[in-house]
Design a protein around this motif. Sequence first.
Motif, PDB file in Angstrom:
ATOM      1  N   ASP A  50     -49.043 -82.455  -4.840  1.00 30.00           N
ATOM      2  CA  ASP A  50     -48.102 -81.398  -4.502  1.00 30.00           C
ATOM      3  C   ASP A  50     -47.768 -81.410  -3.017  1.00 30.00           C
ATOM      4  O   ASP A  50     -46.616 -81.209  -2.620  1.00 30.00           O
ATOM      5  CB  ASP A  50     -48.682 -80.044  -4.895  1.00 30.00           C
ATOM      6  CG  ASP A  50     -47.692 -78.914  -4.740  1.00 30.00           C
ATOM      7  OD1 ASP A  50     -46.579 -79.027  -5.305  1.00 30.00           O
ATOM      8  OD2 ASP A  50     -48.019 -77.919  -4.060  1.00 30.00           O
ATOM      9  N   THR A  54     -44.383 -83.646  -3.289  1.00 26.26           N
ATOM     10  CA  THR A  54     -43.568 -82.467  -3.585  1.00 26.26           C
ATOM     11  C   THR A  54     -42.729 -82.640  -4.847  1.00 26.26           C
ATOM     12  O   THR A  54     -41.500 -82.677  -4.782  1.00 26.26           O
ATOM     13  CB  THR A  54     -42.647 -82.129  -2.397  1.00 26.26           C
ATOM     14  OG1 THR A  54     -43.089 -82.733  -1.209  1.00 26.26           O
ATOM     15  CG2 THR A  54     -42.569 -80.652  -2.192  1.00 26.26           C
ATOM     16  N   PRO A  55     -43.376 -82.725  -6.011  1.00 29.51           N
ATOM     17  CA  PRO A  55     -42.619 -82.854  -7.258  1.00 29.51           C
ATOM     18  C   PRO A  55     -41.713 -81.639  -7.481  1.00 29.51           C
ATOM     19  O   PRO A  55     -42.072 -80.511  -7.152  1.00 29.51           O
ATOM     20  CB  PRO A  55     -43.690 -82.919  -8.338  1.00 29.51           C
ATOM     21  CG  PRO A  55     -44.952 -83.247  -7.627  1.00 29.51           C
ATOM     22  CD  PRO A  55     -44.800 -82.720  -6.248  1.00 29.51           C
ATOM     23  N   GLN A  56     -40.516 -81.891  -8.035  1.00 25.82           N
ATOM     24  CA  GLN A  56     -39.523 -80.837  -8.202  1.00 25.82           C
ATOM     25  C   GLN A  56     -39.361 -80.391  -9.651  1.00 25.82           C
ATOM     26  O   GLN A  56     -38.555 -79.517  -9.929  1.00 25.82           O
ATOM     27  CB  GLN A  56     -38.171 -81.310  -7.660  1.00 25.82           C
ATOM     28  CG  GLN A  56     -38.183 -81.636  -6.179  1.00 25.82           C
ATOM     29  CD  GLN A  56     -38.521 -80.424  -5.334  1.00 25.82           C
ATOM     30  OE1 GLN A  56     -38.106 -79.308  -5.623  1.00 25.82           O
ATOM     31  NE2 GLN A  56     -39.298 -80.632  -4.282  1.00 25.82           N
ATOM     32  N   GLY A  57     -40.080 -80.980 -10.579  1.00 27.94           N
ATOM     33  CA  GLY A  57     -39.929 -80.623 -11.989  1.00 27.94           C
ATOM     34  C   GLY A  57     -40.332 -79.183 -12.258  1.00 27.94           C
ATOM     35  O   GLY A  57     -41.240 -78.657 -11.617  1.00 27.94           O
ATOM     36  N   PRO A  58     -39.666 -78.533 -13.212  1.00 27.97           N
ATOM     37  CA  PRO A  58     -40.018 -77.141 -13.514  1.00 27.97           C
ATOM     38  C   PRO A  58     -41.425 -77.013 -14.122  1.00 27.97           C
ATOM     39  O   PRO A  58     -42.053 -75.975 -13.995  1.00 27.97           O
ATOM     40  CB  PRO A  58     -38.954 -76.707 -14.512  1.00 27.97           C
ATOM     41  CG  PRO A  58     -38.400 -77.959 -15.080  1.00 27.97           C
ATOM     42  CD  PRO A  58     -38.574 -79.026 -14.037  1.00 27.97           C
ATOM     43  N   TRP A  60     -44.023 -78.673 -13.092  1.00 26.65           N
ATOM     44  CA  TRP A  60     -45.041 -78.902 -12.075  1.00 26.65           C
ATOM     45  C   TRP A  60     -45.663 -77.595 -11.581  1.00 26.65           C
ATOM     46  O   TRP A  60     -46.860 -77.518 -11.327  1.00 26.65           O
ATOM     47  CB  TRP A  60     -44.462 -79.687 -10.905  1.00 26.65           C
ATOM     48  CG  TRP A  60     -45.494 -79.996  -9.871  1.00 26.65           C
ATOM     49  CD1 TRP A  60     -45.602 -79.464  -8.637  1.00 26.65           C
ATOM     50  CD2 TRP A  60     -46.606 -80.888 -10.004  1.00 26.65           C
ATOM     51  NE1 TRP A  60     -46.687 -79.963  -7.979  1.00 26.65           N
ATOM     52  CE2 TRP A  60     -47.324 -80.848  -8.803  1.00 26.65           C
ATOM     53  CE3 TRP A  60     -47.051 -81.720 -11.015  1.00 26.65           C
ATOM     54  CZ2 TRP A  60     -48.465 -81.603  -8.589  1.00 26.65           C
ATOM     55  CZ3 TRP A  60     -48.188 -82.468 -10.792  1.00 26.65           C
ATOM     56  CH2 TRP A  60     -48.884 -82.414  -9.589  1.00 26.65           C
ATOM     57  N   GLY A  61     -44.858 -76.557 -11.467  1.00 24.18           N
ATOM     58  CA  GLY A  61     -45.380 -75.273 -11.000  1.00 24.18           C
ATOM     59  C   GLY A  61     -46.445 -74.703 -11.924  1.00 24.18           C
ATOM     60  O   GLY A  61     -47.339 -73.971 -11.486  1.00 24.18           O
TER      61      GLY A  61
END
Length: 105
Positions: A50, A54-58, A60-61
């Motif tokens: 992270d 910095t993954p941007q997939g929904p 990932w959060g």
Amino acid sequence: MNALGRRMPCSSPTRRRSSAARRTTTHAVQRAGCLLCWSLAAGMATAATDLLLTPQGPWWGALWPLPWYLTGLSIPAWAILRIREKATQHPPDEDTLPGSWDQAA
């Protein structure tokens, strides 16, 4: 049985049950310890991912904090099992200790 036909204390059926219970408890402690280590390692890996990538997939959060939640749950589980394992261990009898242990170093 010994040479006199008497049962040895270590061969009593009650000892076998406690030995089996001790093995089960030890196995559970080892499994909980492995879960703790692996979830901590996965938490560190996802935190580093992270931070660095910095993954941007929904998804990932929701994914990256899961190992940390698992770590938080496995710590008390391991601690309780370890306390239980320690409580089931019996100190050795005085007559089974080697004589050299009685002397101070």
